[in-house]
Enzyme design. Structure first.
Site, mmCIF file in Angstrom:
data_model
loop_
_atom_site.group_PDB
_atom_site.id
_atom_site.type_symbol
_atom_site.label_atom_id
_atom_site.label_comp_id
_atom_site.label_asym_id
_atom_site.label_seq_id
_atom_site.Cartn_x
_atom_site.Cartn_y
_atom_site.Cartn_z
ATOM 1 N N LYS A 137 -11.552 -4.379 -4.617
ATOM 2 C CA LYS A 137 -12.514 -3.280 -4.768
ATOM 3 C C LYS A 137 -11.825 -1.967 -5.105
ATOM 4 O O LYS A 137 -12.467 -1.038 -5.565
ATOM 5 C CB LYS A 137 -13.432 -3.159 -3.547
ATOM 6 C CG LYS A 137 -12.786 -3.005 -2.197
ATOM 7 C CD LYS A 137 -13.871 -2.856 -1.124
ATOM 8 C CE LYS A 137 -13.675 -3.778 0.062
ATOM 9 N NZ LYS A 137 -12.482 -3.495 0.858
ATOM 10 N N LYS B 157 0.827 -1.218 0.000
ATOM 11 C CA LYS B 157 0.000 0.000 0.000
ATOM 12 C C LYS B 157 0.853 1.256 0.000
ATOM 13 O O LYS B 157 0.431 2.274 -0.545
ATOM 14 C CB LYS B 157 -0.992 -0.004 1.174
ATOM 15 C CG LYS B 157 -2.060 -1.088 1.004
ATOM 16 C CD LYS B 157 -3.459 -0.665 1.376
ATOM 17 C CE LYS B 157 -4.445 -1.708 0.862
ATOM 18 N NZ LYS B 157 -5.789 -1.608 1.330
ATOM 19 N N LYS C 222 -5.261 -10.448 -7.559
ATOM 20 C CA LYS C 222 -6.561 -10.762 -6.948
ATOM 21 C C LYS C 222 -7.603 -9.686 -7.299
ATOM 22 O O LYS C 222 -7.260 -8.524 -7.512
ATOM 23 C CB LYS C 222 -6.438 -10.942 -5.428
ATOM 24 C CG LYS C 222 -6.347 -9.683 -4.619
ATOM 25 C CD LYS C 222 -6.631 -9.972 -3.138
ATOM 26 C CE LYS C 222 -6.783 -8.633 -2.426
ATOM 27 N NZ LYS C 222 -7.360 -8.670 -1.121
#
Ligand code: ATP
Ligand code: LTN
Length: 336
Positions: free
Chosen positions: A202, A117, A199
């Protein structure tokens, strides 16, 4: 243990509308536990976690409400399960602070989610993102959870929660239950429809890669039609064919088929037909959830009352643990 039942806790961040990956890999497994009388389940909308990445306030509010209604629409009974917002139970932030003082910089630096991140949001590498796993440990330890259902991507965080709990117990005695990872029936990891090596997520920048739980049938069909496959032209379940393998995994997760059954069912058929079948199966699985969602999201009174009731229930258990922790570390109890 609560009333002789094992405690299970999990949650999702309210960073967007959840995907088919979140549904098949997590939410659906939680729903399967609905009727298991041997566990008391807590599921939170992890809104405190969500702000480790910058959020627009109005969108965050909307996503939080949507996620809460989707938990119920997917089949989690709010009378049996404790469904609550993390930010409605201040003990999460309070315990996280304390646990921060029992966690080492070195441990946090090794977390792959932090590394991923911070690479993705290089302009906002905040200390909340760094200490994210400590807040997650607080979420779990507050409820003395025995089991935590998470995907493989979260195992490292769960391991840290266990380490922190063990360290704390080593100093102060038996304060926290040491949680175990819980793997649901379908361990399906759903991959992006546009890049089957990544993967489904969202927060994917490519909207065609993810099926969102509130996508309408046309959108679902269009996204499956565009799914990246290969040029072999035959349906087989193999690591060498990640696009087709992912579609088979999705089809199996919604139909209950085995990969062999699916391969046999589509023997001799082309990718076009198969993609249509997967799209239809997914759309018809999501339809009842979407219908129930539409009904619930319009019923503000019901949702608000569930939120209130469940926040009070969660707070009761969380505060019990927090009081114990305050006492152990040496804080003075407010004289009555
Ligand atoms: P974000 O994109 O905001 O990082 P996310 O979509 O990866 O979020 P989380 O909120 O981090 O989702 O995860 C919620 C739960 O869903 C976790 O238990 C996670 O393991 C599971 N999960 C997330 N993506 C998938 C996937 N593609 N397949 C299966 N399970 C998934
Ligand atoms: N980090 C988790 C969400 C989460 C969670 C938790 C999961 C926050 N706190 C406690 C289980 C238990 C994720 O899936 N990204």
């Amino acid at each position: 243990m609560i009333d002789g039942k094992k405690v299970l806790l999990s949650g999702m961040q309210s960073t967007g509308i959840i995907t088919l990956g979140n549904y098949l890999g997590a939410l659906k497994n939680w729903v399967d536990l609905n009727d298991d009388e041997s566990v008391q389940c807590f599921y939170a909308v992890m809104d405190l976690h969500s702000i480790t990445v910058r959020q627009d306030p109005a969108t965050l509010r909307k996503n939080g409400r949507t996620l809460y209604a989707l938990y119920i629409a997917a089949g989690l009974d709010p009378e049996k399960n404790c469904l609550f917002f993390q930010s409605h139970v201040p003990a999460h932030a309070q315990l996280a602070w304390i646990l921060n003082c029992y966690t080492y910089m070195g441990e946090m630096s090794r977390m792959t989610q932090f590394k991923d991140k911070s690479a993705k949001h290089a302009d906002n590498i905040n200390t909340g993102l760094f200490t994210y796993p400590v807040l997650m440990a607080a979420d779990i330890l507050l409820y003395q959870a025995d089991m935590v259902p998470v995907g493989k991507d979260q195992l490292q965080h769960l391991e840290i929660a266990r380490d922190i709990a063990g360290r704390f117990n080593g100093i102060y005695g038996d304060v926290f239950t040491i949680p175990e990872a819980y793997m649901g029936k379908s361990g399906a990891k759903i991959m992006s429809l546009q890049d089957p090596t990544k993967k489904m997520s969202k927060s994917d920048e490519n909207p065609n890669g993810s099926i969102l739980l509130l996508d309408d049938t046309d959108t679902i069909m269009r996204k499956f039609k565009r799914a990246i496959t290969d040029s072999d032209g035959f349906i087989a379940y193999s690591e060498d064919k990640p696009g087709i393998k992912n579609l088979i995994d999705i089809y199996d997760a919604v139909t209950g088929n085995t990969p062999e059954q699916t391969v046999a069912e589509f023997d001799g058929k082309g990718y076009g037909d198969f993609k249509m079948a997967v799209g239809e199966a997914v759309a018809s699985t999501l339809k009842p959830v979407q219908d129930e969602y539409a009904r619930l999201i319009a019923d503000k009174t019901y949702l608000d009352s569930m939120m209130k009731e469940n926040a009070a229930k969660a707070s009761y258990y969380a505060n019990k643990t927090l009081r114990k922790v305050y006492k152990k570390v040496g804080f003075i109890e407010l004289p009555r």
